[in-house]
Write a protein that holds these residues in place. Structure first.
Motif, PDB file in Angstrom:
ATOM      1  N   ASP A 387      45.190  84.550  95.008  1.00  0.00           N
ATOM      2  CA  ASP A 387      44.929  83.152  95.318  1.00  0.00           C
ATOM      3  C   ASP A 387      43.774  82.634  94.445  1.00  0.00           C
ATOM      4  OD1 ASP A 387      44.153  80.755  96.427  1.00  0.00           O
ATOM      5  OD2 ASP A 387      44.357  81.438  98.496  1.00  0.00           O
ATOM      6  N   GLU A 389      42.072  79.986  94.667  1.00  0.00           N
ATOM      7  CA  GLU A 389      40.949  79.424  95.429  1.00  0.00           C
ATOM      8  C   GLU A 389      40.010  80.537  95.916  1.00  0.00           C
ATOM      9  OE1 GLU A 389      40.076  76.171  95.794  1.00  0.00           O
ATOM     10  OE2 GLU A 389      41.750  75.764  94.446  1.00  0.00           O
ATOM     11  N   GLU A 390      40.626  81.693  96.222  1.00  0.00           N
ATOM     12  CA  GLU A 390      39.825  82.847  96.614  1.00  0.00           C
ATOM     13  C   GLU A 390      38.928  83.269  95.437  1.00  0.00           C
ATOM     14  OE1 GLU A 390      41.361  86.863  98.372  1.00  0.00           O
ATOM     15  OE2 GLU A 390      42.665  85.266  99.094  1.00  0.00           O
ATOM     16  N   PHE A 392      38.004  81.366  92.935  1.00  0.00           N
ATOM     17  CA  PHE A 392      36.997  80.320  92.708  1.00  0.00           C
ATOM     18  C   PHE A 392      35.806  80.506  93.643  1.00  0.00           C
ATOM     19  CE2 PHE A 392      35.253  76.093  93.855  1.00  0.00           C
ATOM     20  CZ  PHE A 392      34.666  75.791  92.639  1.00  0.00           C
ATOM     21  N   TYR A 393      36.118  80.817  94.892  1.00  0.00           N
ATOM     22  CA  TYR A 393      35.047  81.033  95.884  1.00  0.00           C
ATOM     23  C   TYR A 393      34.107  82.148  95.416  1.00  0.00           C
ATOM     24  CZ  TYR A 393      32.946  81.868 100.512  1.00  0.00           C
ATOM     25  OH  TYR A 393      32.084  82.010 101.568  1.00  0.00           O
ATOM     26  N   MET A 394      34.688  83.225  94.905  1.00  0.00           N
ATOM     27  CA  MET A 394      33.874  84.352  94.467  1.00  0.00           C
ATOM     28  C   MET A 394      33.117  84.020  93.173  1.00  0.00           C
ATOM     29  SD  MET A 394      36.685  87.226  95.426  1.00  0.00           S
ATOM     30  CE  MET A 394      35.762  88.638  95.903  1.00  0.00           C
ATOM     31  N   LEU A 395      33.784  83.328  92.262  1.00  0.00           N
ATOM     32  CA  LEU A 395      33.113  82.889  91.027  1.00  0.00           C
ATOM     33  C   LEU A 395      31.917  82.018  91.374  1.00  0.00           C
ATOM     34  CD1 LEU A 395      36.138  81.851  88.760  1.00  0.00           C
ATOM     35  CD2 LEU A 395      34.707  83.879  88.492  1.00  0.00           C
ATOM     36  N   ALA A 396      32.105  81.158  92.378  1.00  0.00           N
ATOM     37  CA  ALA A 396      31.042  80.231  92.767  1.00  0.00           C
ATOM     38  C   ALA A 396      29.847  80.960  93.377  1.00  0.00           C
ATOM     39  CB  ALA A 396      31.577  79.186  93.745  1.00  0.00           C
ATOM     40  N   ILE A 399      30.027  85.913  90.950  1.00  0.00           N
ATOM     41  CA  ILE A 399      30.726  87.172  90.708  1.00  0.00           C
ATOM     42  C   ILE A 399      31.685  86.969  89.528  1.00  0.00           C
ATOM     43  CG2 ILE A 399      32.302  88.869  91.718  1.00  0.00           C
ATOM     44  CD1 ILE A 399      31.140  88.041  94.486  1.00  0.00           C
ATOM     45  N   LYS A 401      34.794  87.142  86.934  1.00  0.00           N
ATOM     46  CA  LYS A 401      36.211  87.165  87.300  1.00  0.00           C
ATOM     47  C   LYS A 401      36.809  88.574  87.436  1.00  0.00           C
ATOM     48  CE  LYS A 401      40.313  84.415  86.733  1.00  0.00           C
ATOM     49  NZ  LYS A 401      40.895  83.231  86.109  1.00  0.00           N
ATOM     50  N   VAL A 403      35.395  91.319  88.244  1.00  0.00           N
ATOM     51  CA  VAL A 403      34.854  91.934  89.458  1.00  0.00           C
ATOM     52  C   VAL A 403      35.489  91.289  90.694  1.00  0.00           C
ATOM     53  CG1 VAL A 403      32.756  92.412  90.783  1.00  0.00           C
ATOM     54  CG2 VAL A 403      32.679  92.424  88.271  1.00  0.00           C
ATOM     55  N   LEU A 407      37.598  93.134  93.586  1.00  0.00           N
ATOM     56  CA  LEU A 407      37.230  93.048  95.000  1.00  0.00           C
ATOM     57  C   LEU A 407      38.430  92.641  95.853  1.00  0.00           C
ATOM     58  CD1 LEU A 407      33.684  91.383  95.063  1.00  0.00           C
ATOM     59  CD2 LEU A 407      34.282  93.664  95.885  1.00  0.00           C
ATOM     60  N   VAL A 408      39.204  91.688  95.334  1.00  0.00           N
ATOM     61  CA  VAL A 408      40.385  91.252  96.076  1.00  0.00           C
ATOM     62  C   VAL A 408      41.365  92.418  96.256  1.00  0.00           C
ATOM     63  CG1 VAL A 408      42.453  89.791  95.982  1.00  0.00           C
ATOM     64  CG2 VAL A 408      40.205  88.817  95.462  1.00  0.00           C
ATOM     65  N   TYR A 410      40.630  95.732  96.141  1.00  0.00           N
ATOM     66  CA  TYR A 410      40.074  96.701  97.104  1.00  0.00           C
ATOM     67  C   TYR A 410      40.309  96.200  98.525  1.00  0.00           C
ATOM     68  CZ  TYR A 410      37.315  98.190  93.002  1.00  0.00           C
ATOM     69  OH  TYR A 410      36.918  98.586  91.768  1.00  0.00           O
ATOM     70  N   GLY A 411      40.049  94.916  98.708  1.00  0.00           N
ATOM     71  CA  GLY A 411      40.214  94.331 100.040  1.00  0.00           C
ATOM     72  C   GLY A 411      41.659  94.408 100.503  1.00  0.00           C
TER      73      GLY A 411
ATOM     74  N   VAL B  75      32.253  78.909  85.904  1.00  0.00           N
ATOM     75  CA  VAL B  75      31.887  78.785  87.320  1.00  0.00           C
ATOM     76  C   VAL B  75      30.841  79.834  87.723  1.00  0.00           C
ATOM     77  CG1 VAL B  75      32.770  78.805  89.686  1.00  0.00           C
ATOM     78  CG2 VAL B  75      34.196  77.912  87.826  1.00  0.00           C
ATOM     79  N   ASP B  76      31.106  81.091  87.344  1.00  0.00           N
ATOM     80  CA  ASP B  76      30.185  82.155  87.763  1.00  0.00           C
ATOM     81  C   ASP B  76      28.844  82.049  87.041  1.00  0.00           C
ATOM     82  OD1 ASP B  76      31.804  82.832  85.507  1.00  0.00           O
ATOM     83  OD2 ASP B  76      31.231  84.944  85.676  1.00  0.00           O
ATOM     84  N   PHE B  87      30.611  75.821 100.788  1.00  0.00           N
ATOM     85  CA  PHE B  87      31.945  75.238 100.857  1.00  0.00           C
ATOM     86  C   PHE B  87      32.209  74.536 102.187  1.00  0.00           C
ATOM     87  CE2 PHE B  87      34.701  77.061  97.361  1.00  0.00           C
ATOM     88  CZ  PHE B  87      33.647  77.552  96.613  1.00  0.00           C
ATOM     89  N   MET B  91      36.537  80.321 101.921  1.00  0.00           N
ATOM     90  CA  MET B  91      37.762  81.120 101.838  1.00  0.00           C
ATOM     91  C   MET B  91      37.615  82.443 102.586  1.00  0.00           C
ATOM     92  SD  MET B  91      39.807  79.309 100.080  1.00  0.00           S
ATOM     93  CE  MET B  91      41.118  80.534  99.829  1.00  0.00           C
ATOM     94  N   PRO B  94      40.259  88.939 102.728  1.00  0.00           N
ATOM     95  CA  PRO B  94      40.622  90.084 103.574  1.00  0.00           C
ATOM     96  C   PRO B  94      40.171  91.403 102.975  1.00  0.00           C
ATOM     97  CG  PRO B  94      42.515  88.618 103.265  1.00  0.00           C
ATOM     98  CD  PRO B  94      41.442  88.156 102.324  1.00  0.00           C
ATOM     99  N   GLY B  95      39.604  92.242 103.806  1.00  0.00           N
ATOM    100  CA  GLY B  95      39.257  93.596 103.382  1.00  0.00           C
ATOM    101  C   GLY B  95      37.951  93.725 102.616  1.00  0.00           C
ATOM    102  N   VAL B  96      37.324  92.591 102.269  1.00  0.00           N
ATOM    103  CA  VAL B  96      36.035  92.648 101.567  1.00  0.00           C
ATOM    104  C   VAL B  96      34.937  92.295 102.576  1.00  0.00           C
ATOM    105  CG1 VAL B  96      34.640  91.715  99.682  1.00  0.00           C
ATOM    106  CG2 VAL B  96      37.111  91.997  99.384  1.00  0.00           C
ATOM    107  N   PHE B 101      30.429  91.858  99.591  1.00  0.00           N
ATOM    108  CA  PHE B 101      30.607  90.587  98.879  1.00  0.00           C
ATOM    109  C   PHE B 101      29.267  90.082  98.339  1.00  0.00           C
ATOM    110  CE2 PHE B 101      31.105  85.838  99.254  1.00  0.00           C
ATOM    111  CZ  PHE B 101      31.963  85.694  98.178  1.00  0.00           C
ATOM    112  N   ALA B 108      25.672  91.000  90.240  1.00  0.00           N
ATOM    113  CA  ALA B 108      26.041  90.207  89.064  1.00  0.00           C
ATOM    114  C   ALA B 108      24.816  89.542  88.446  1.00  0.00           C
ATOM    115  CB  ALA B 108      27.075  89.154  89.452  1.00  0.00           C
TER     116      ALA B 108
END
Lengths: 439, 253
Positions: A387, A389-390, A392-396, A399, A401, A403, A407-408, A410-411, B75-76, B87, B91, B94-96, B101, B108
């Protein structure tokens, strides 16, 4: 089956050598092997028209006799392999095999021995517990397409683990089996047989891996038998090198009020075919089967499953998750069969595929066959990309890309990994997953 | 070098539609500014565009953070440079776990090859969770998965506290919160106020501004700021409603 020159072909010669090497084995065992080899030799290879092999790359099947089946001159085991086996922390007992030879065995604690627990390498069990093996060894049909390879396994199998837990005995810490392959073009036939008697409880973790980068063939079988009210928890982590061709044929039988949990972590092999048949044979049994596979490059992971319900009020739950990188390919084909006596069955089958690269290919063939009228059954298969958007949330959060994608993934796999009873093995599996992103 | 987040003549499109129109706003470090405005006026678009969301195209204008343009940053990179977006709809991952996180986000920010000191990290995490009244058990829960609205927003503020940004944009942090959660979240934000942080609080309702007292209030309508003032502007807006803004904007035009 002789060639024109009158010489036996290599696999026949190798089989003859294998039988000759079993001079101390009981007659029933060599006879059983001879029959298995004959069935193997006379059975055709799967064809394109075979539904069980739909989507599979069958080209390598034709080449399996190019591997070396000759075990008469295997390298002697000179190493201590315990250092290879610290990927799990079995506190009960462990067996380590290298190229199908017993490399290390940690002894079964005395109190379990006294209680009647049997924990033996197969070669020893044949000598000392023939009657038990006659009842259980290779007694489950390979009915998901790989019968020929199950016969091949029976013909050449010589190592493996037998775990027998007597009535009422509960063992908390897992047993462990390590199967390593090292020889170039070598073959191994890992076999694990777990028999849990009434109201007993045991867990076993198994690891399959390669020492070095030699191509090899692994053709393994795991059979679990859960007696009335018993519990078996089984985990297989497969991390062969990516030159290896693997077959793994699993079957479990759940008796009345029993519980079987089966987890697979699949990372290695160039091509890996896994078949799993979960059989509910007793009322109120529960079977849970979970698998995760992470594929890359041109790997093909081909998984076929069957959940059969022959008794009422039982549940089976299957969750197979794949994440695909590179040009890799996965196949999931699953069927739930509920016969007319199995009323009030709850059976679920879920396949989730996460595409990390658009050129990867995830195939999904879910199915149901229900003859009872009062059941809850469902199957679902999804294939999706991560996803955005998921991400983007992490980039924001700063983190990067790659990584974030890791993470997604692993999750995504945690639903399978967090069920593994051996924490060390679960953590080792996480490390192996990580290393697939960083090599 | 000016210590501020400075947005100049910013224009933002979603597809072909121009949403943010010649937008100007400067938030000096140490101040908290609020943007209020009716739904659909571009508040969240502004927030996402500042963070660098790929669906929001900046067609012209400039955004300087302490004098440096951030528009060429990924973005990062913007986040690591010190910009934080809380936000509106965090978002689920799942699993993290939350612990992993935030750890990944902190890692980073370290030079290559360096790793976070785990005991110090957990000490800091627990202290900040305690302050936000987040149960420590949440460290092992998956990010936002199955969280209530209030839990998600507290988790956003926790991330902000852990990442210590220079500038933060809080997008409707009050939405979906009951009064208790609103107080906790506001206390969390207020605790971070000071000379090292500039914040932009985006809200539809004046209610949040009773708890996070802004230095300035801006009213946004149709993609631009149409009125600015002190906190009394928020109260006036609450009394008169957004129709009042519509009226004065249309009269002015």
């Amino acid at each position: 089956m002789e060639t024109e020159t009158g010489l036996a072909n290599p696999i026949e010669q190798a089989f003859q050598n294998h039988i000759d090497g079993l001079d101390t084995a009981p007659a029933w065992w060599t006879e059983f092997k001879r029959q298995s080899f004959e069935v193997y030799a006379n059975m055709p290879m799967p064809t394109r028209r075979d539904e069980h092999w739909r989507f599979s790359d069958r080209s390598r099947l034709e080449t399996i006799e190019g591997f070396s089946f000759d075990d008469s001159h295997s390298a002697t085991i000179s190493h201590k392999y315990s250092e290879w086996s610290n990927i799990a922390s079995s506190e009960t007992a462990a067996l380590t095999f290298v190229d199908d030879q017993l490399a290390e065995a940690s002894p079964l604690p005395e109190d379990f021995l006294q209680a009647g627990v049997i924990w033996l390498p197969l070669a020893e069990a044949i000598q000392s517990h023939g009657d038990l093996l006659k009842d259980y060894f290779m007694k489950q049909a390979a009915d998901l397409g790989s019968e020929k390879f199950a016969q091949l396994h029976a013909a050449f199998v010589k190592s493996g683990a037998l775990l027998y837990i007597p009535k009422g005995v509960e063992i908390e810490n897992p047993f462990a089996v390590f199967n390593w392959s090292s020889l170039s073009n070598g073959t191994i036939f890992p076999h694990t047989l777990v028999i849990a008697e009434e109201n007993s409880k045991a867990s076993l973790v198994e690891f399959h891996g390669s020492i070095g980068e030699n191509p090899a063939l692994s053709c393994g079988v795991t059979h679990l038998f859960a007696g009335v009210g018993s519990k078996i928890d089984y985990t297989l982590v497969q991390n062969f090198n990516e030159q290896t061709l693997g077959f793994q044929i699993n079957s479990n039988v759940a008796g009345r009020d029993s519980q079987i949990d089966m987890h697979s972590v699949i990372l290695g092999c160039q091509q890996y075919r896994s078949e799993t048949h979960g059989q509910v044979k007793g009322a109120r049994a529960h079977v849970d089967m979970r698998s995760m596979a992470l594929t890359e490059a041109n790997q093909e992971i081909d998984q076929r499953t069957l959940q059969t319900h022959a008794a009422p009020n039982a549940t089976s739950n299957l969750l197979f998750k794949n994440a695909l990188m590179g040009e890799s390919k996965t196949i999931f084909s699953g069927l739930i069969k509920v016969d007319d006596k199995a009323q009030q069955t709850d059976a679920y089958q879920t396949n989730r595929n996460l595409l990390l690269n658009r050129t990867a290919e995830a195939n999904s063939l879910p199915g149901l066959e229900i003859e009872a009228n009062d059941v809850k059954c469902s199957h679902g298969a999804t294939t999706s990309e991560i996803d955005e958007e998921e991400i983007f949330y992490m980039l924001a959060r700063g983190i990067p890309k790659p990584v974030a994608q890791e993470l997604v993934v692993y999750g995504f796999f945690e639903e399978v990994l967090d069920r593994i009873v051996d924490d060390t093995l679960a953590e080792s599996a996480r490390q192996m997953i990580r290393s697939k992103f960083h090599h | 070098m000016s210590q501020s987040l400075e947005i100049t003549n910013l224009n933002v499109n979603i597809g072909d539609k121009r949403i943010i129109k010649d937008f100007n706003l400067t938030i000096p470090k140490g101040e908290v500014h609020a943007i209020m405005g009716p739904n659909g006026t571009g508040k969240s678009t502004l927030a996402k565009a500042l963070a660098g969301h790929p669906d929001y195209e900046i067609t012209s204008g400039e955004v300087l953070m302490d004098g440096e343009s951030i528009l060429d940053l990924e973005v990062d990179e913007r986040s690591r440079a010190g910009l934080f977006l809380a936000f509106q709809y965090p978002m689920e991952i799942p699993g993290v776990t939350i612990a992993n996180f935030i750890r990944a986000a902190k890692n980073a920010r370290l030079p290559d090859g360096e790793d976070l000191n785990a005991p110090a990290y957990y000490k800091e995490l627990y202290e900040k969770m305690d302050a936000l009244k987040i149960d420590r058990k949440f460290t092992s829960r998956s990010v936002n998965e199955g969280f209530s609205g209030g839990e998600k927003k507290r988790c956003e503020i926790l991330q902000m506290a852990m990442l210590e940004p220079k500038y933060a944009v809080l997008d409707e942090t009050d939405s979906g919160l009951d009064i208790d959660a609103l107080k906790i979240v506001s206390e969390g934000v207020n605790a971070l106020r000071g000379g090292n942080l500039g914040a932009l609080v985006i809200t539809h309702y004046q209610r949040l501004l009773n708890y996070i007292i802004p230095d300035q209030v801006h009213v946004m309508y149709d993609g631009r700021i149409v009125k600015s003032g002190d906190k009394s502007l928020a109260e006036e807006l609450e009394r008169k409603g957004y129709d009042w803004i519509k009226e004065i904007t249309e009269t002015a035009a």
